[in-house]
Write an enzyme that holds these catalytic residues in place. Sequence first.
Site, PDB file in Angstrom:
ATOM      1  N   GLY A 270      41.085  59.504 -25.555  1.00 55.95           N
ATOM      2  CA  GLY A 270      40.742  59.124 -24.185  1.00 55.95           C
ATOM      3  C   GLY A 270      39.869  57.888 -24.152  1.00 55.95           C
ATOM      4  O   GLY A 270      40.169  56.923 -23.445  1.00 55.95           O
ATOM      5  N   ALA A 271      38.796  57.912 -24.930  1.00 54.98           N
ATOM      6  CA  ALA A 271      37.865  56.798 -24.934  1.00 54.98           C
ATOM      7  C   ALA A 271      36.877  56.976 -26.074  1.00 54.98           C
ATOM      8  O   ALA A 271      36.847  58.028 -26.701  1.00 54.98           O
ATOM      9  CB  ALA A 271      37.103  56.727 -23.605  1.00 54.98           C
ATOM     10  N   ASN A 274      31.373  53.711 -28.555  1.00 56.20           N
ATOM     11  CA  ASN A 274      30.704  52.687 -29.360  1.00 56.20           C
ATOM     12  C   ASN A 274      29.473  52.155 -28.625  1.00 56.20           C
ATOM     13  O   ASN A 274      29.524  51.898 -27.431  1.00 56.20           O
ATOM     14  CB  ASN A 274      31.666  51.519 -29.613  1.00 56.20           C
ATOM     15  CG  ASN A 274      33.044  51.995 -30.002  1.00 56.20           C
ATOM     16  OD1 ASN A 274      33.200  52.681 -30.985  1.00 56.20           O
ATOM     17  ND2 ASN A 274      34.039  51.679 -29.179  1.00 56.20           N
ATOM     18  N   HIS A 306      31.328  60.893 -19.535  1.00 54.92           N
ATOM     19  CA  HIS A 306      31.269  61.440 -20.902  1.00 54.92           C
ATOM     20  C   HIS A 306      30.841  60.369 -21.907  1.00 54.92           C
ATOM     21  O   HIS A 306      29.897  60.569 -22.681  1.00 54.92           O
ATOM     22  CB  HIS A 306      32.637  62.011 -21.272  1.00 54.92           C
ATOM     23  CG  HIS A 306      32.704  62.600 -22.637  1.00 54.92           C
ATOM     24  ND1 HIS A 306      32.548  63.947 -22.862  1.00 54.92           N
ATOM     25  CD2 HIS A 306      32.904  62.039 -23.861  1.00 54.92           C
ATOM     26  CE1 HIS A 306      32.641  64.181 -24.156  1.00 54.92           C
ATOM     27  NE2 HIS A 306      32.871  63.047 -24.782  1.00 54.92           N
ATOM     28  N   GLU A 307      31.517  59.248 -21.890  1.00 57.63           N
ATOM     29  CA  GLU A 307      31.197  58.207 -22.879  1.00 57.63           C
ATOM     30  C   GLU A 307      29.797  57.651 -22.643  1.00 57.63           C
ATOM     31  O   GLU A 307      29.051  57.406 -23.585  1.00 57.63           O
ATOM     32  CB  GLU A 307      32.236  57.083 -22.850  1.00 57.63           C
ATOM     33  CG  GLU A 307      33.695  57.518 -23.036  1.00 57.63           C
ATOM     34  CD  GLU A 307      33.928  58.461 -24.204  1.00 57.63           C
ATOM     35  OE1 GLU A 307      33.206  58.352 -25.217  1.00 57.63           O
ATOM     36  OE2 GLU A 307      34.827  59.329 -24.107  1.00 57.63           O
TER      37      GLU A 307
HETATM   38  N1  PHE Z   1      34.242  60.396 -29.567  1.00 58.76           N
HETATM   39  C1  PHE Z   1      35.254  60.250 -28.567  1.00 58.76           C
HETATM   40  C2  PHE Z   1      34.812  61.052 -27.371  1.00 58.76           C
HETATM   41  O1  PHE Z   1      34.926  62.225 -27.310  1.00 58.76           O
HETATM   42  C3  PHE Z   1      36.594  60.725 -28.931  1.00 58.76           C
HETATM   43  C4  PHE Z   1      37.267  59.984 -30.035  1.00 58.76           C
HETATM   44  C5  PHE Z   1      37.308  60.510 -31.293  1.00 58.76           C
HETATM   45  C6  PHE Z   1      37.884  58.779 -29.793  1.00 58.76           C
HETATM   46  C7  PHE Z   1      37.953  59.852 -32.330  1.00 58.76           C
HETATM   47  C8  PHE Z   1      38.532  58.136 -30.785  1.00 58.76           C
HETATM   48  C9  PHE Z   1      38.567  58.675 -32.067  1.00 58.76           C
HETATM   49  O2  PHE Z   1      34.237  60.578 -26.497  1.00 58.76           O
HETATM   50 ZN    ZN Z   2      32.904  62.715 -26.765  1.00 60.80          ZN
END
Ligand code: PHE
Ligand code: ZN
Length: 902
Positions: A270-271, A274, A306-307
């Site tokens: 989904g996203a 970073n 969420h992000e």
């Molecule tokens: N960490 C991301 C999220 O849940 C998900 C994700 C995991 C995206 C692995 C890409 C690769 O917000």
């Molecule tokens: Zn996450």
Amino acid sequence: MLLMPDGQGQPTATHRSDYQPPAWWIDTVELTFDLDPAKTRVLNKMRLRRNPEVAAQALRLEGEELNLSRVLVNGAGTSFKMDGSQLVLENLPEGPEPFDLEIFTTCAPDKNTQLMGLYVSQGTFFTQCEAEGFRRITYFLDRPDVMASYTVTLRADKTAYPVLLSNGNLVEQGDLEGGRHFAKWHDPHKKPCYLFALVAGKLVARQQRILSRSGTEHLLEVYVRPGDLGKTEHAMNSLMASVAWDEARFGLPLDLERFMIVATSDFNMGAMENKGLNIFNTKYVLASEATATDTDFANIEAVVGHEYFHNWTGNRITCRDWFQLSLKEGLTVFRDQEFSMDMAGSPSARAVKRIEDVRVLRSAQFPEDAGPMAHAVRPDSYIEINNFYTVTIYEKGAEVVRMMHNLVGRDGFAQGMKLYFARHDGQAVTCDDFAQAIADANPGSALALQLEQFKRWYSQAGTPRVQASGQYDPEAQRYTLTLRQSCPATPGQPHKAPFVIPVELGLLNHAGQALALQLEGEQTANGNSRTLVLDGAEQQWTFINVVQAPVPSLLRGFSAPVVLEVDYSDAELLTLLAHDQDAFNRWEAGQRLLLRRALQAITAPDDSQDAAILDEALLQALRQVLLDPQLDAAFKELVLTLPSETYIAEQLEVVNPQRIHAVREAMRLQLALALHIDWQSAYETHQASGAYRPDAASAGRRALAGLALTMLCLGAQHSGDSIWPGKTLQRFKDAGNMTDRFNALAALVGCGHALAAPALERFHTLFKDDPLVLDKWFALQAGASDRAGHVLPLVKQLMAHPDFTIKNPNRARSLIFSYCNANPGAFHRADAAGYVFWSERVLELDAINPQVAARLARALDRWKKLAEPWRSSAREAIARVAARADLSNDVREVVTRALAEE
Ligand code: PHE
Ligand code: ZN
């Protein structure tokens, strides 16, 4: 477990118990990229030092698909060797002093179809590093507990790549010779390498300056391709709301001058959070009323939230190792769920969101927890970490956090979060550290008193069952509730110890009124709802001064992720459906009744009674909900939607998918016909007036109107009446927004009406240039209710459509996953053709993108439950995939587990 070798040797399992702190620290990283799609050059200059707490040992850096050209230590050549995928350096300076290590490598972004590491999407460079993608960019200690300070210089052709982005702040930019230019970024926060990102390409940004509570100014940006700027307003609004919410609810401010979101149409998930540079699937950024549905708008708000929330829960405090993934994901899902609820506002809108979340949990996580991939919220081992980005880690993980929240209360939880940040900001920690902080901030709470036992939620897989039975003594006016718990065996975990299960409950009298609750030993009655904590295998509670035999309303708000078994009579369920003060349990009572009828019909000797599965009392109760002026439209829509085929299947020992499909379709038709007049009035009274707004209340009205239209078309198709299909086509043509337009199209497709074909064609013509809308077009057809096996040939035909490409994950999901993973009635064919199609697509995808392939591979997770002939042909199809010698570790792990005897 026996695993076949892959191309690079035996895939090995990683165990949580093997964790060792890193032998080396990387304090700073200076990366310089010369970006070129065919051959990108990467200079990685690190400042390293030995970790004095760990015995001296060689430095082992991970790398994958890299061409290594030079290694320098303090500017001079050095000896090194390769050990599998690791670069090993043995002769490094002794002692605690830091030194410089420079590594030059190249990689080929345009050959990167896995979309991990550095890749090109529509001429723009993107990176994806979580979980282990950074090693595809440079040799590194690719593990989350090594946190470094990053400075990144990007160099590229100025015309082709005018925008150059990385984490943190832009410190310098300028032109270079030969039409090239550069940008230098510095991230003021230390981070693990999985949070590194860069983007380079032709993009434009919506910008917004905001002031935080403390008065600092921040720049928010949403980057998209030039034609898409008009579809970024909702994402920006969602981002601003997220910033404000985290500050208001948890006191967590934005810690960066600049926060960027960039959208790409090629993305595995989904996203991604970073640091300061979130990269999103376009699906969770782009929206306009003409192209996105209410669900899209709601998902964008949730994913942007969420992000953004990861910035604190995930980035400031990160995971010690990948077994702790739920530390950040469970907590951040909990936070985004709370955000969406707070945005929705009213208590009933909150309940609607809760019901939607529980539906996901039950239809996806419960099956996972009962199948071959079952794993604890904090797993003990994995072969391929990418396979553990699951509904268990995310959704069940969020339920575990929610139980803690409920056990310590909203304020207690806020105190716990404060303590968590006070203790661990800037660290890489474990799920234990989180639970400890919440408990320590709430001494005396049920969580603190039973913390060790509560943490079994992290270590034991499987969905616990709670059996409830009540006994009323009219003479003594006492009501005794007995709760028992058990948990089925899961792979590697034959026996389970009792969980700590919070059970929120109320008691209703037969008129549906709430009774005051007084437990034996209490001086006075106290409220109408409370939480009992079940921590033994069996426990009893006695309520006193209960003047009538009560109807218990148990597990209100779904207070724990368990299966609750209660011997309700139909009459009791009807009382709860009509009157429960807890909206979640009102919905639940209706679902129990519908499920009960479905199971009765499925297990009946034949289908002769299929036209009358629903009895008059239940139909009348549903009608009352539909007509109740006090209830929200969104809630009505949920009550009147039948349990999914997947959820029904989970209730059965042996599954005949065709029978489930037939029964559910028969129930839908009965609901359509029996409530015809009511659907008509529901449709007519829920027409939107005024401009489109995606808020919860307006979306609820459109959802109910959409369901009504589906029902009216189903009924019309049955009776041969052409008025409603005609009206639906008109609505499809005139609709002012995508939700209404798509619902009308879905109603025509859903009932198999002849008008569906021209409508689909018109839809394609209208939206042929919008990839996200085309995804809907493919998904609708692949997910359509199956009539005489028509879906599979259609899916095959659509695979050859000029707009189809299996290389784009969104498009692959829209067609192939919509069929294999989300359309059981069409997929589980008696002739096994669905399974053959599945195995071919798993293999085809595996050569392109193992992560996407492995998710598709999970479509047959529950094959052991299937009746014959499905069971044997499913096993055969899985075995056919497993027989291939060149599978990725991702798919290998899934099919091996599926075939394991356990
Ligand atoms: N960490 C991301 C999220 O849940 C998900 C994700 C995991 C995206 C692995 C890409 C690769 O917000
Ligand atoms: Zn996450």
